[in-house]
Design a protein around this motif. Structure first.
Motif, short mmCIF file in Angstrom:
data_model
loop_
_atom_site.label_atom_id
_atom_site.label_comp_id
_atom_site.label_asym_id
_atom_site.label_seq_id
_atom_site.Cartn_x
_atom_site.Cartn_y
_atom_site.Cartn_z
N PRO A 158 0.80 -1.24 0.00
CA PRO A 158 0.00 0.00 0.00
C PRO A 158 0.83 1.28 0.00
CG PRO A 158 -0.37 -1.28 2.03
CD PRO A 158 0.57 -2.07 1.19
N THR A 159 2.09 1.21 0.42
CA THR A 159 2.98 2.38 0.34
C THR A 159 4.39 1.91 0.01
OG1 THR A 159 3.66 2.28 2.66
CG2 THR A 159 1.72 3.62 2.19
N GLY A 160 5.20 2.85 -0.46
CA GLY A 160 6.62 2.54 -0.67
C GLY A 160 7.29 2.23 0.66
N TRP A 161 6.89 2.98 1.67
CA TRP A 161 7.42 2.73 3.02
C TRP A 161 7.19 1.26 3.40
CZ3 TRP A 161 9.97 5.50 6.81
CH2 TRP A 161 10.07 4.84 8.04
N ALA A 163 6.69 -1.27 1.52
CA ALA A 163 7.47 -2.20 0.69
C ALA A 163 8.89 -2.34 1.26
CB ALA A 163 7.51 -1.71 -0.75
N ALA A 164 9.49 -1.19 1.61
CA ALA A 164 10.87 -1.22 2.12
C ALA A 164 10.92 -1.92 3.47
CB ALA A 164 11.39 0.22 2.25
N PHE A 165 10.09 -1.46 4.37
CA PHE A 165 10.09 -2.00 5.74
C PHE A 165 9.67 -3.47 5.72
CE2 PHE A 165 8.55 -2.70 10.02
CZ PHE A 165 9.43 -1.97 10.81
N GLY A 166 8.63 -3.74 4.94
CA GLY A 166 8.08 -5.11 4.89
C GLY A 166 9.07 -6.09 4.30
N ALA A 167 9.74 -5.70 3.22
CA ALA A 167 10.66 -6.63 2.58
C ALA A 167 11.81 -6.98 3.52
CB ALA A 167 11.20 -6.02 1.29
N ILE A 168 12.38 -5.95 4.15
CA ILE A 168 13.57 -6.21 4.98
C ILE A 168 13.19 -7.00 6.23
CG2 ILE A 168 15.43 -5.11 6.30
CD1 ILE A 168 15.37 -2.82 4.26
N THR A 169 12.10 -6.62 6.86
CA THR A 169 11.73 -7.34 8.09
C THR A 169 11.25 -8.76 7.79
OG1 THR A 169 9.60 -6.19 8.00
CG2 THR A 169 11.21 -5.32 9.55
N ALA A 170 10.69 -8.97 6.61
CA ALA A 170 10.24 -10.34 6.28
C ALA A 170 11.42 -11.25 5.95
CB ALA A 170 9.28 -10.30 5.10
N LEU A 171 12.40 -10.71 5.25
CA LEU A 171 13.47 -11.57 4.75
C LEU A 171 14.54 -11.87 5.79
CD1 LEU A 171 13.85 -10.09 1.16
CD2 LEU A 171 13.02 -12.37 1.76
N LEU A 172 14.70 -10.95 6.76
CA LEU A 172 15.80 -11.12 7.71
C LEU A 172 15.34 -11.67 9.05
CD1 LEU A 172 17.08 -9.04 5.62
CD2 LEU A 172 18.68 -8.64 7.47
N GLN A 173 16.18 -12.47 9.64
CA GLN A 173 16.02 -12.93 11.02
C GLN A 173 17.06 -12.18 11.88
OE1 GLN A 173 13.44 -14.87 11.74
NE2 GLN A 173 13.02 -14.68 9.53
N PRO A 174 16.85 -12.16 13.20
CA PRO A 174 17.77 -11.37 14.04
C PRO A 174 19.24 -11.79 13.94
CG PRO A 174 15.80 -11.95 15.26
CD PRO A 174 15.71 -12.68 13.96
N GLN A 175 19.50 -13.01 13.50
CA GLN A 175 20.91 -13.44 13.38
C GLN A 175 21.53 -12.99 12.05
OE1 GLN A 175 18.30 -15.54 13.69
NE2 GLN A 175 18.40 -16.11 15.87
N ASP A 176 20.70 -12.54 11.13
CA ASP A 176 21.20 -12.12 9.82
C ASP A 176 21.81 -10.72 9.90
OD1 ASP A 176 20.35 -14.47 8.50
OD2 ASP A 176 18.31 -13.68 8.36
N LEU A 188 14.16 2.16 4.85
CA LEU A 188 15.13 1.07 4.75
C LEU A 188 15.91 0.92 6.06
CD1 LEU A 188 16.42 2.18 1.24
CD2 LEU A 188 15.01 0.15 1.66
N ARG A 189 16.31 2.07 6.61
CA ARG A 189 17.10 2.03 7.85
C ARG A 189 16.25 1.49 9.00
NH1 ARG A 189 18.26 7.14 9.28
NH2 ARG A 189 17.47 8.15 7.42
N GLN A 190 15.00 1.96 9.07
CA GLN A 190 14.15 1.49 10.17
C GLN A 190 13.77 0.02 9.97
OE1 GLN A 190 11.02 4.22 11.34
NE2 GLN A 190 12.38 5.98 11.16
N GLY A 191 13.62 -0.39 8.72
CA GLY A 191 13.38 -1.82 8.46
C GLY A 191 14.55 -2.64 8.92
N ALA A 192 15.76 -2.18 8.61
CA ALA A 192 16.97 -2.91 9.00
C ALA A 192 17.06 -3.00 10.53
CB ALA A 192 18.21 -2.21 8.43
N ASN A 299 -0.07 6.66 -4.23
CA ASN A 299 0.59 5.92 -3.15
C ASN A 299 0.82 4.49 -3.62
OD1 ASN A 299 0.13 8.20 -1.71
ND2 ASN A 299 -1.00 7.23 -0.06
N GLY A 300 1.75 3.81 -2.95
CA GLY A 300 1.95 2.40 -3.25
C GLY A 300 3.41 2.06 -3.43
N GLY A 301 3.71 0.78 -3.34
CA GLY A 301 5.08 0.33 -3.53
C GLY A 301 5.10 -1.11 -3.99
#
Ligand code: PLP
Length: 464
Positions: A158-161, A163-176, A188-192, A299-301
């Protein structure tokens, strides 16, 4: 109240002595002091009451017309626009503060697509993308984006935000691990940071530094993932990394590259494929993430990948995809029409107009003695440095009906304040020629007024 652009030649000594008095008052009352950094981590048990400090800081600035945020448009985001500041002062002037790079917000085909979608499917997707929020049009949009960025599987957000936050938080685990450019966008930074504590920051655009960081991580940890995060075109700097070298580093060390193309997709590249196309990297980047909010009039991403499994994972685990309402049918239709225009000969002509404007404005501003950062794109950042100066410039320009975004922390580091001008294909040379001397004069007057005001203040303090 409506304000008209001043002829810089008409600025008299009287105007400058009025400015002197105003700057003296601003400095005495602390209206130019401080940055948002100092209020970002308030302390105390009352979560609501402790926000009062930032509001006092706002009030000091706003009392002198120095609050640049939360302005509103009275109509559409065109090159000539009517805007109102937070205090209610209105002005009509030349607009370099909107992100409508190819001027598609005013394209009749886009308006028609929106009207058709409203008629045929209504205003509401009425569900997240995985719970019946997809529509006939959003599926077509997925295919269109896949074609534009040459990555077969596309997840919409629904937003670019998101997409960035969702992709990073979905793909990474805390050990990554994440290795991220120091100037990467907040999403991107907040997603990381939300995904893992293992975040390393690389010097801006410095591929050798990325290689050093990724190599060191891989040398001590072969069991976890590494995501390298960058942008196709940095939104405050108008510059691009060497994507082929970054992708090669990722291949070398078994890392994954994510490129955020929010500002370049559609607006750059021979066929609108952005920096990735311009660098001959279409179809070769691991993850392409973008926002529709700059060139695509909505809006969208999205996140695009060659892997069906990655898309499936994002559908299930990217919060803003799974748990946030999907793009409305009207948004999807608008974006789809914009993608079609971007890929057409009309899109190529609009990109040529945009580039002509970018090169023209950069030349005009440079002739005014200003430092334009980066390379020609829709974004023309003008480095100022001091927040005091750039705030005063922002105020002077608003009063002279030239609208720019004055950017400071948290958009950019403290002490690296700048004016960010954003161009549209529909700006014309006459507007640029009119604006450039107004901007040049405003910067010179602000620098001189602040320097003189600070010297007077120091003199007074020395005498007291
Ligand atoms: C580089 C970058 N990524 C992501 C976003 C977020 O996009 P949106 O505003 O569409 O949510 C932005 C928007 O400012 C951006 O500049």
């Amino acid at each position: 109240m409506s304000l008209q652009p001043l002829d810089p030649a008409s600025l008299s000594d009287t105007a400058d002595s009025a400015l002197e008095r105003e700057v003296d008052a601003m400095l005495a009352e602390g209206a130019l002091a401080g940055t948002a950094a100092q209020f970002s981590q308030p302390r105390g048990p009352d979560l609501l009451a402790r926000t009062a400090a930032v509001e006092r800081w706002h009030d000091q600035r706003a009392n002198h017309g120095l609050w640049q945020y939360a302005r509103s448009l009275e109509g559409a985001p065109y090159p000539i626009a009517s805007i109102r500041d937070e205090a209610g002062t209105g002005a009509r002037g030349i607009n370099f503060a909107s992100q409508d790079y190819l001027s598609l917000a005013s394209h009749p085909g886009v308006a028609e697509a929106a009207a058709r979608a409203l008629r045929d499917a209504g205003p509401h997707s009425a569900g997240s993308a995985v719970l019946l929020g997809n529509t006939k049009t959003s599926l077509l949009l997925e295919q269109a984006i896949a074609g534009l960025v040459q990555a077969e599987h596309v997840a919409l957000f629904p937003t670019g935000w998101g997409a960035a936050f969702g992709a990073i938080t979905a793909l990474l685990q805390p050990q990554d691990h994440v290795v991220i450019d120091q100037f990467a966008h907040a999403s991107l930074r907040q997603g990381a940071s939300a995904a893992t504590p293992k975040v390393a920051v690389n010097r801006h655009l410095d591929v050798d530094h990325v290689r050093q960081l990724v190599g060191a991580i891989r040398a001590r940890d072969t069991g976890h993932g590494i995501l390298v995060v960058t942008e196709g075109l940095f939104s405050m700097d108008s510059d691009s990394p060497d994507l082929a070298r970054l992708q090669a580093v990722c291949h070398e060390f078994g890392a994954t590259l994510l490129v955020d193309v929010a500002h370049d997709l559609g607006a750059l590249g021979p066929n609108g494929g952005g920096a990735i196309e311009a660098q001959g990297m279409l179809g070769k980047i691991d993850l392409v993430m973008g926002a529709f909010s700059k060139t695509f009039s909505s809006n969208g991403g999205f996140v695009a990948t060659a892997s069906r499994a990655v898309k499936r994972h994002l559908q299930l685990y990217a919060g803003p995809h799974m748990f946030s309402n999907a793009l409305s049918p009207v948004q999807a239709a608008v974006i789809l029409e914009c993608v079609n225009i971007v890929r057409s000969s009309e899109g190529a002509a609009l990109r040529a107009d945009l580039l002509r404007n970018a090169e023209g404005l950069r030349r005009l501003l440079t002739d005014e003695g200003l430092a334009c950062m980066g390379t020609p794109s829709a974004i023309v950042p003008v480095l100022i440095g001091s927040e005091k100066v750039s705030r005063l410039v922002g105020k002077l320009l608003f009063e002279q009906s030239v609208f720019v975004n004055q950017v400071e922390f948290p958009g950019v580091p403290v002490g690296a304040s700048r004016l960010r001008l954003q161009l549209m294909a529909n700006h014309n040379m006459q507007q640029l020629k009119r604006a450039a001397p107004v901007i040049g004069t405003a910067v010179a007057r602000a620098r001189a007024a602040i320097a003189a005001g600070e010297a007077r203040l120091q003199g007074k303090q020395g005498n007291s």
